[in-house]
Write an enzyme that holds these catalytic residues in place. Structure first.
Site, PDB file in Angstrom:
ATOM      1  N   ASP A   1       0.832  -1.120   0.002  1.00 57.18           N
ATOM      2  CA  ASP A   1      -0.115   0.044  -0.010  1.00 57.18           C
ATOM      3  C   ASP A   1       0.965   1.326  -0.001  1.00 57.18           C
ATOM      4  O   ASP A   1       0.201   2.273   0.124  1.00 57.18           O
ATOM      5  CB  ASP A   1      -0.954   0.038   1.377  1.00 57.18           C
TER       6      ASP A   1
ATOM      7  N   HIS B   1     -11.263   6.917   4.929  1.00 57.63           N
ATOM      8  CA  HIS B   1     -10.386   8.038   5.066  1.00 57.63           C
ATOM      9  C   HIS B   1     -11.345   9.320   4.504  1.00 57.63           C
ATOM     10  O   HIS B   1     -12.087   9.318   3.512  1.00 57.63           O
ATOM     11  CB  HIS B   1      -9.280   7.970   4.005  1.00 57.63           C
TER      12      HIS B   1
ATOM     13  N   CYS C   1      -5.111   9.336  -3.254  1.00 63.41           N
ATOM     14  CA  CYS C   1      -4.466   8.613  -2.307  1.00 63.41           C
ATOM     15  C   CYS C   1      -3.066   8.328  -2.888  1.00 63.41           C
ATOM     16  O   CYS C   1      -2.137   8.316  -2.075  1.00 63.41           O
ATOM     17  CB  CYS C   1      -5.013   7.309  -2.287  1.00 63.41           C
TER      18      CYS C   1
END
Ligand code: ARG
Length: 267
Positions: free
Chosen positions: A67, A166, A260
């Site tokens: 990630d 998020h 992101c």
């Protein structure tokens, strides 16, 4: 609407991208994913930023951290100060020192995080204030530290939908004055706060949010967002923004979109 000033972004090539664990509802470790496609989609995103006149710096991707491509979670950077992160999940913990080291090497003052704090995933600069999400990842206590470190008012917002874990999956800062968001991702009180602060906000539809359409990067003039978010694209254009659609469908399998992948470095 403000004019676009060139931005400085930090990104991490998804060399080691994979979906091998599940820490949000988008991730299915049993489903197939295509690492090469993830890299080429990410490369298109990087080139899009360069084409808009922005600077993209890169952090070395580390094996075993699938990630790490989600650079937004690596820090919060405002006024040349860096608040380091502390991940909720053990699977991502080792990303924190890597991002911290990058900023130290680049000469930034770095403050250690005292609480779970997933950086720009949950803390977004909107004009003079910081909008901060809590409920799934970043701890409420981290908001107070964020306010102390940056000396800017922090507005705490309660996230209530696990799909939008998020803040940057449910809200996008468009420019110094306006945002786009999905109301149902927030508690009733937080919805009221957002209505008071941003009466002219662009409201996203559930269909936009389901393709992570709000996980978009705006330079104040052009919004780079998932190409699948067609209703949001039209709404942004109607509000006077330019849009560039990008396809990061492979990264969405990990619960991430364009924002992101992008950490803004504000000096
Ligand atoms: N798989 C990652 C996680 O769950 C995705 C992070 C997405 N990043 C973001 N800024 N929303 O932590």
């Amino acid at each position: 609407m403000t004019t676009a000033a060139p931005r400085r972004y930090l990104m991490c090539r998804p060399t080691h991208f994979a979906v091998t664990y599940r820490i949000n509802p988008w991730m299915d470790p049993t489903a197939p994913y295509d690492n090469a496609l993830a890299v080429s989609q990410w490369e298109t995103l990087r080139r899009t930023f360069l084409g808009l006149g922005h600077t993209v710096e890169l952090i070395e991707p580390l094996p075993g951290l699938p990630d790490m491509v989600f650079a937004a979670n690596g820090a919060t950077v405002v006024d040349g100060k860096v608040l380091a992160v502390q991940f909720r999940d053990a699977e991502r913990a080792d990303e924190a020192p890597a991002y911290k080291a990058w900023f130290e090497n680049a000469g930034f003052p770095v403050f250690d995080s005292k609480h779970t704090n997933e950086g720009e995933g949950d803390i977004l600069l909107a004009g003079d204030v910081l909008l901060a999400g809590t409920g799934f990842r970043t701890a409420h206590a981290a908001h107070a530290q964020t306010q102390e470190v940056f000396g800017r008012p922090v507005i705490s917002l309660q996230l209530v939908d696990p799909a939008y874990y998020h803040l940057d999956t449910a809200l996008c800062v468009l420019d110094e004055r306006n945002i786009a968001y999905l109301p149902s991702a927030f508690s009733p009180g937080s919805q009221e706060v957002l209505r008071r602060l941003f009466p002219d906000a662009v409201l996203a539809t559930p269909a936009d949010a389901e393709v992570l359409g709000l996980n978009a990067v705006s330079d104040g003039r052009t919004v780079v967002l998932p190409v699948q978010a067609t209703e949001l694209t039209a709404a942004l254009q109607a509000a006077g923004y330019e849009t560039v659609g990008v396809d990061v469908s492979e990264l969405r399998k990990a619960g991430g979109g364009p924002k992101c992948c992008t950490l803004e470095v504000r000096s």
